[in-house]
Scaffold this motif. Sequence first.
Motif, PDB file in Angstrom:
ATOM      1  N   ALA A 191     -35.567 -24.750  24.174  1.00 47.29           N
ATOM      2  CA  ALA A 191     -36.776 -24.691  23.453  1.00 47.29           C
ATOM      3  C   ALA A 191     -37.153 -25.904  22.931  1.00 47.29           C
ATOM      4  CB  ALA A 191     -36.394 -23.660  22.377  1.00 47.29           C
ATOM      5  N   LEU A 192     -38.624 -26.108  22.956  1.00 48.46           N
ATOM      6  CA  LEU A 192     -38.851 -27.133  22.120  1.00 48.46           C
ATOM      7  C   LEU A 192     -39.133 -26.725  20.664  1.00 48.46           C
ATOM      8  CD1 LEU A 192     -41.664 -28.745  24.713  1.00 48.46           C
ATOM      9  CD2 LEU A 192     -39.643 -29.943  23.994  1.00 48.46           C
ATOM     10  N   SER A 193     -38.757 -27.636  19.639  1.00 47.22           N
ATOM     11  CA  SER A 193     -38.855 -27.124  18.340  1.00 47.22           C
ATOM     12  C   SER A 193     -39.335 -28.316  17.471  1.00 47.22           C
ATOM     13  CB  SER A 193     -37.283 -26.650  18.017  1.00 47.22           C
ATOM     14  OG  SER A 193     -37.317 -26.412  16.605  1.00 47.22           O
ATOM     15  N   CYS A 194     -40.031 -27.875  16.460  1.00 50.53           N
ATOM     16  CA  CYS A 194     -40.225 -28.594  15.434  1.00 50.53           C
ATOM     17  C   CYS A 194     -39.206 -28.684  14.187  1.00 50.53           C
ATOM     18  CB  CYS A 194     -41.635 -28.256  14.621  1.00 50.53           C
ATOM     19  SG  CYS A 194     -41.451 -26.703  14.075  1.00 50.53           S
ATOM     20  N   THR A 195     -39.239 -29.375  13.345  1.00 52.70           N
ATOM     21  CA  THR A 195     -38.042 -29.565  12.417  1.00 52.70           C
ATOM     22  C   THR A 195     -37.856 -28.109  11.512  1.00 52.70           C
ATOM     23  OG1 THR A 195     -39.304 -30.710  10.865  1.00 52.70           O
ATOM     24  CG2 THR A 195     -37.868 -32.028  12.241  1.00 52.70           C
ATOM     25  N   ALA A 196     -39.168 -27.579  11.465  1.00 54.21           N
ATOM     26  CA  ALA A 196     -39.216 -26.237  10.318  1.00 54.21           C
ATOM     27  C   ALA A 196     -38.554 -24.990  11.170  1.00 54.21           C
ATOM     28  CB  ALA A 196     -40.805 -26.066  10.064  1.00 54.21           C
ATOM     29  N   CYS A 197     -38.883 -24.991  12.551  1.00 55.00           N
ATOM     30  CA  CYS A 197     -38.212 -23.987  13.276  1.00 55.00           C
ATOM     31  C   CYS A 197     -36.607 -24.256  13.920  1.00 55.00           C
ATOM     32  CB  CYS A 197     -39.325 -23.535  14.406  1.00 55.00           C
ATOM     33  SG  CYS A 197     -40.834 -22.908  13.858  1.00 55.00           S
ATOM     34  N   ALA A 198     -36.277 -25.430  13.778  1.00 54.20           N
ATOM     35  CA  ALA A 198     -35.093 -25.747  14.458  1.00 54.20           C
ATOM     36  C   ALA A 198     -34.005 -24.937  14.009  1.00 54.20           C
ATOM     37  CB  ALA A 198     -34.862 -27.147  14.343  1.00 54.20           C
ATOM     38  N   PRO A 199     -33.841 -24.587  12.809  1.00 48.80           N
ATOM     39  CA  PRO A 199     -32.486 -23.347  12.444  1.00 48.80           C
ATOM     40  C   PRO A 199     -32.699 -22.157  13.464  1.00 48.80           C
ATOM     41  CG  PRO A 199     -33.335 -24.259  10.238  1.00 48.80           C
ATOM     42  CD  PRO A 199     -34.318 -24.895  11.387  1.00 48.80           C
ATOM     43  N   ARG A 200     -33.817 -21.496  13.617  1.00 46.46           N
ATOM     44  CA  ARG A 200     -33.999 -20.486  14.159  1.00 46.46           C
ATOM     45  C   ARG A 200     -33.476 -20.631  15.758  1.00 46.46           C
ATOM     46  NH1 ARG A 200     -39.641 -17.591  14.368  1.00 46.46           N
ATOM     47  NH2 ARG A 200     -39.772 -19.813  13.235  1.00 46.46           N
ATOM     48  N   HIS A 201     -34.096 -21.777  16.264  1.00 45.50           N
ATOM     49  CA  HIS A 201     -33.654 -22.089  17.759  1.00 45.50           C
ATOM     50  C   HIS A 201     -32.210 -22.655  18.036  1.00 45.50           C
ATOM     51  CE1 HIS A 201     -37.630 -21.681  19.157  1.00 45.50           C
ATOM     52  NE2 HIS A 201     -38.011 -22.613  17.931  1.00 45.50           N
ATOM     53  N   ARG A 202     -31.708 -23.191  16.912  1.00 44.45           N
ATOM     54  CA  ARG A 202     -30.331 -23.450  16.851  1.00 44.45           C
ATOM     55  C   ARG A 202     -29.436 -22.285  17.125  1.00 44.45           C
ATOM     56  NH1 ARG A 202     -31.313 -27.215  12.678  1.00 44.45           N
ATOM     57  NH2 ARG A 202     -31.693 -29.318  13.483  1.00 44.45           N
ATOM     58  N   GLU A 203     -29.721 -21.330  16.144  1.00 44.13           N
ATOM     59  CA  GLU A 203     -28.957 -20.072  16.216  1.00 44.13           C
ATOM     60  C   GLU A 203     -29.029 -19.234  17.552  1.00 44.13           C
ATOM     61  OE1 GLU A 203     -29.690 -15.731  14.202  1.00 44.13           O
ATOM     62  OE2 GLU A 203     -30.074 -17.546  12.839  1.00 44.13           O
ATOM     63  N   LYS A 204     -30.093 -19.240  18.064  1.00 46.92           N
ATOM     64  CA  LYS A 204     -30.314 -18.641  19.382  1.00 46.92           C
ATOM     65  C   LYS A 204     -29.771 -19.323  20.617  1.00 46.92           C
ATOM     66  CE  LYS A 204     -34.848 -16.240  18.576  1.00 46.92           C
ATOM     67  NZ  LYS A 204     -36.239 -16.194  19.037  1.00 46.92           N
ATOM     68  N   ALA A 205     -29.627 -20.767  20.589  1.00 45.24           N
ATOM     69  CA  ALA A 205     -29.218 -21.413  21.351  1.00 45.24           C
ATOM     70  C   ALA A 205     -27.368 -21.504  21.337  1.00 45.24           C
ATOM     71  CB  ALA A 205     -29.298 -22.958  21.264  1.00 45.24           C
ATOM     72  N   ARG A 206     -26.821 -21.308  19.940  1.00 43.78           N
ATOM     73  CA  ARG A 206     -25.624 -21.021  19.925  1.00 43.78           C
ATOM     74  C   ARG A 206     -24.953 -19.797  20.602  1.00 43.78           C
ATOM     75  NH1 ARG A 206     -26.384 -22.991  14.734  1.00 43.78           N
ATOM     76  NH2 ARG A 206     -25.682 -25.061  14.650  1.00 43.78           N
ATOM     77  N   ALA A 207     -25.913 -18.656  20.522  1.00 47.66           N
ATOM     78  CA  ALA A 207     -25.532 -17.290  21.032  1.00 47.66           C
ATOM     79  C   ALA A 207     -25.303 -17.398  22.612  1.00 47.66           C
ATOM     80  CB  ALA A 207     -26.723 -16.220  20.455  1.00 47.66           C
ATOM     81  N   ALA A 208     -26.059 -18.339  23.046  1.00 44.25           N
ATOM     82  CA  ALA A 208     -26.171 -18.773  24.614  1.00 44.25           C
ATOM     83  C   ALA A 208     -24.998 -19.313  25.094  1.00 44.25           C
ATOM     84  CB  ALA A 208     -27.519 -19.150  25.206  1.00 44.25           C
ATOM     85  N   GLY A 209     -24.581 -20.408  24.384  1.00 44.53           N
ATOM     86  CA  GLY A 209     -23.508 -21.346  24.697  1.00 44.53           C
ATOM     87  C   GLY A 209     -23.650 -22.403  23.840  1.00 44.53           C
ATOM     88  N   PRO A 210     -22.734 -23.342  24.156  1.00 44.77           N
ATOM     89  CA  PRO A 210     -22.502 -24.591  23.504  1.00 44.77           C
ATOM     90  C   PRO A 210     -24.031 -25.403  23.098  1.00 44.77           C
ATOM     91  CG  PRO A 210     -20.963 -24.786  25.013  1.00 44.77           C
ATOM     92  CD  PRO A 210     -21.897 -23.498  25.504  1.00 44.77           C
ATOM     93  N   LEU A 211     -23.911 -25.911  22.011  1.00 39.95           N
ATOM     94  CA  LEU A 211     -25.386 -26.149  21.590  1.00 39.95           C
ATOM     95  C   LEU A 211     -25.683 -27.878  21.818  1.00 39.95           C
ATOM     96  CD1 LEU A 211     -28.095 -25.834  19.564  1.00 39.95           C
ATOM     97  CD2 LEU A 211     -26.441 -26.841  17.838  1.00 39.95           C
ATOM     98  N   VAL A 212     -26.511 -27.973  22.468  1.00 35.28           N
ATOM     99  CA  VAL A 212     -27.066 -29.426  22.750  1.00 35.28           C
ATOM    100  C   VAL A 212     -28.354 -29.818  22.191  1.00 35.28           C
ATOM    101  CG1 VAL A 212     -27.478 -31.218  24.310  1.00 35.28           C
ATOM    102  CG2 VAL A 212     -25.698 -29.610  24.826  1.00 35.28           C
ATOM    103  N   GLU A 213     -28.549 -30.842  21.303  1.00 34.00           N
ATOM    104  CA  GLU A 213     -29.756 -31.151  20.578  1.00 34.00           C
ATOM    105  C   GLU A 213     -30.378 -32.599  20.893  1.00 34.00           C
ATOM    106  OE1 GLU A 213     -31.165 -31.364  15.939  1.00 34.00           O
ATOM    107  OE2 GLU A 213     -29.936 -29.455  16.424  1.00 34.00           O
ATOM    108  N   GLU A 214     -31.327 -32.916  21.224  1.00 35.11           N
ATOM    109  CA  GLU A 214     -31.945 -34.129  21.616  1.00 35.11           C
ATOM    110  C   GLU A 214     -33.228 -34.386  21.031  1.00 35.11           C
ATOM    111  OE1 GLU A 214     -32.004 -34.182  25.865  1.00 35.11           O
ATOM    112  OE2 GLU A 214     -29.843 -34.180  26.080  1.00 35.11           O
ATOM    113  N   PRO A 215     -33.613 -35.415  20.461  1.00 34.29           N
ATOM    114  CA  PRO A 215     -34.778 -35.797  20.043  1.00 34.29           C
ATOM    115  C   PRO A 215     -35.883 -35.736  21.105  1.00 34.29           C
ATOM    116  CG  PRO A 215     -33.508 -37.804  20.038  1.00 34.29           C
ATOM    117  CD  PRO A 215     -32.574 -36.584  20.271  1.00 34.29           C
ATOM    118  N   TYR A 216     -37.025 -35.405  20.803  1.00 33.01           N
ATOM    119  CA  TYR A 216     -38.220 -35.320  21.796  1.00 33.01           C
ATOM    120  C   TYR A 216     -39.491 -36.287  21.336  1.00 33.01           C
ATOM    121  CZ  TYR A 216     -41.762 -33.417  24.658  1.00 33.01           C
ATOM    122  OH  TYR A 216     -42.803 -33.000  25.684  1.00 33.01           O
TER     123      TYR A 216
END
Length: 69
Positions: A31-56
Amino acid sequence: MPWPPSTCSSCRRPATLVITGRTPGRSYYAALSCTACAPRHREKARAAGPLVEEPYGQPNEEQEQAALF
């Protein structure tokens, strides 16, 4: 004509992060995410597997291509 800025996958704010979670052969979340929605996207990504987060959208000195000539 320049391209419009990319927006968050959940809202219309400008995207600042690319958040992914992946388990090979099983599931994938990106997902492309803003800082406000990032916690929700992190939670969904962790459910799918190891989390990777990069600046966009911010140029990174390491990613810039060196001069060819």
